[in-house]
Design a protein around this motif. Sequence first.
Motif, short mmCIF file in Angstrom:
data_model
loop_
_atom_site.label_atom_id
_atom_site.label_comp_id
_atom_site.label_asym_id
_atom_site.label_seq_id
_atom_site.Cartn_x
_atom_site.Cartn_y
_atom_site.Cartn_z
N HIS A 96 -32.13 -13.13 -27.68
CA HIS A 96 -32.01 -14.53 -28.07
C HIS A 96 -31.38 -14.69 -29.45
CE1 HIS A 96 -34.32 -15.44 -24.55
NE2 HIS A 96 -35.28 -14.63 -24.96
N ALA A 97 -31.24 -13.61 -30.19
CA ALA A 97 -30.67 -13.68 -31.53
C ALA A 97 -29.16 -13.88 -31.46
CB ALA A 97 -30.98 -12.40 -32.31
N ALA A 98 -28.65 -14.76 -32.30
CA ALA A 98 -27.21 -15.01 -32.35
C ALA A 98 -26.48 -13.89 -33.08
CB ALA A 98 -26.94 -16.34 -33.03
N ARG A 99 -27.20 -13.17 -33.94
CA ARG A 99 -26.58 -12.12 -34.75
C ARG A 99 -27.53 -10.93 -34.85
NH1 ARG A 99 -24.03 -14.38 -39.92
NH2 ARG A 99 -22.94 -12.46 -39.63
N GLY A 100 -27.13 -9.93 -35.61
CA GLY A 100 -28.03 -8.81 -35.87
C GLY A 100 -27.79 -7.58 -35.01
N ARG A 101 -26.63 -7.51 -34.36
CA ARG A 101 -26.34 -6.37 -33.50
C ARG A 101 -25.31 -5.42 -34.10
NH1 ARG A 101 -26.58 -10.92 -30.43
NH2 ARG A 101 -28.31 -11.01 -28.95
N GLY A 102 -24.89 -5.65 -35.32
CA GLY A 102 -23.82 -4.88 -35.93
C GLY A 102 -24.06 -3.39 -35.97
N LEU A 103 -25.22 -2.99 -36.46
CA LEU A 103 -25.50 -1.55 -36.53
C LEU A 103 -25.79 -0.96 -35.15
CD1 LEU A 103 -27.46 -1.17 -39.87
CD2 LEU A 103 -25.09 -0.55 -39.36
N GLN A 104 -26.21 -1.78 -34.21
CA GLN A 104 -26.34 -1.30 -32.83
C GLN A 104 -24.96 -0.92 -32.30
OE1 GLN A 104 -28.31 -4.44 -30.73
NE2 GLN A 104 -30.23 -4.17 -31.83
N VAL A 105 -23.96 -1.73 -32.62
CA VAL A 105 -22.59 -1.44 -32.20
C VAL A 105 -22.10 -0.16 -32.88
CG1 VAL A 105 -20.20 -2.25 -32.32
CG2 VAL A 105 -22.02 -3.84 -31.70
N VAL A 106 -22.32 -0.07 -34.20
CA VAL A 106 -21.90 1.13 -34.94
C VAL A 106 -22.57 2.37 -34.36
CG1 VAL A 106 -22.01 2.29 -37.20
CG2 VAL A 106 -21.41 -0.15 -37.07
N ASP A 107 -23.86 2.27 -34.09
CA ASP A 107 -24.60 3.41 -33.54
C ASP A 107 -24.07 3.83 -32.17
OD1 ASP A 107 -26.94 5.25 -33.77
OD2 ASP A 107 -27.63 4.12 -32.01
N SER A 108 -23.73 2.86 -31.35
CA SER A 108 -23.28 3.20 -30.00
C SER A 108 -21.85 3.76 -29.97
CB SER A 108 -23.38 1.99 -29.07
OG SER A 108 -22.44 1.00 -29.42
N LEU A 109 -21.02 3.38 -30.92
CA LEU A 109 -19.62 3.82 -30.91
C LEU A 109 -19.38 5.10 -31.70
CD1 LEU A 109 -17.75 0.43 -31.33
CD2 LEU A 109 -18.05 1.77 -29.24
N SER A 110 -20.26 5.40 -32.63
CA SER A 110 -20.04 6.57 -33.49
C SER A 110 -20.82 7.78 -32.99
CB SER A 110 -20.41 6.24 -34.94
OG SER A 110 -21.77 5.91 -35.04
N GLN A 111 -20.31 8.96 -33.34
CA GLN A 111 -21.06 10.16 -32.99
C GLN A 111 -22.21 10.36 -33.96
OE1 GLN A 111 -18.06 13.20 -32.86
NE2 GLN A 111 -18.09 13.56 -35.05
N ARG A 112 -22.06 9.81 -35.17
CA ARG A 112 -23.16 9.76 -36.13
C ARG A 112 -22.78 8.78 -37.22
NH1 ARG A 112 -23.65 14.30 -40.30
NH2 ARG A 112 -21.51 14.59 -40.96
N TRP A 113 -23.80 8.24 -37.89
CA TRP A 113 -23.58 7.32 -38.99
C TRP A 113 -24.75 7.45 -39.95
CZ3 TRP A 113 -26.61 3.11 -40.44
CH2 TRP A 113 -27.63 2.77 -39.56
N GLY A 114 -24.58 6.93 -41.14
CA GLY A 114 -25.66 7.01 -42.10
C GLY A 114 -25.38 6.20 -43.35
N CYS A 115 -26.26 6.37 -44.31
CA CYS A 115 -26.17 5.64 -45.56
C CYS A 115 -26.48 6.59 -46.71
CB CYS A 115 -27.15 4.47 -45.55
SG CYS A 115 -27.16 3.51 -47.08
N GLU A 116 -25.63 6.59 -47.71
CA GLU A 116 -25.86 7.38 -48.92
C GLU A 116 -26.07 6.41 -50.07
OE1 GLU A 116 -22.34 9.77 -49.27
OE2 GLU A 116 -22.73 10.80 -47.37
N ARG A 117 -27.19 6.54 -50.73
CA ARG A 117 -27.49 5.66 -51.85
C ARG A 117 -26.89 6.22 -53.13
NH1 ARG A 117 -32.03 2.04 -51.02
NH2 ARG A 117 -32.27 2.21 -53.25
N HIS A 118 -26.42 5.31 -53.98
CA HIS A 118 -25.86 5.66 -55.27
C HIS A 118 -26.60 4.89 -56.36
CE1 HIS A 118 -22.53 7.29 -52.94
NE2 HIS A 118 -22.43 6.13 -52.33
#
Length: 130
Positions: A96-118
């Motif tokens: 029912h959410a209009a938004r909030g699927r961005g990282l689901q898309v990234v996760d499904s299309l990439s072989q891996r993803w992550g975040c590095e903090r600086h």
Amino acid sequence: MVGTVRAEALVSTSLEPEAAVAAPLRHRIRAVLTGRGLQPDAVDDALLVVEELVANVVDHARTRFALVVRMTGNVLRIEVRDGDPGTPHIQPVDPHAARGRGLQVVDSLSQRWGCERHRDGKTVWAELPV
């Protein structure tokens, strides 16, 4: 002698967090990736990942950001560095959410993803096979 695979930056740019940057950025990246001979499906997947990572900066970080797209062998790495220290999280599926699927898309299309903090923010990255 062991051969090494050289990483090559295909796109490297710094932008303001404005929705208007998306279309010209998409056209530029499509031209570069197509010019490198990537298959249309791989180009489309890469563009979706770029769009979602940039949209997260525009919607959430709201800081100037750097985008780097680089190729190492058969892997396309997309990096978006911004000035927000917050860590991105995949949201639970909500039909029912209009938004909030961005990282689901990234996760499904990439072989891996992550975040590095600086000290001054973070880099969210994704790697796609090409």
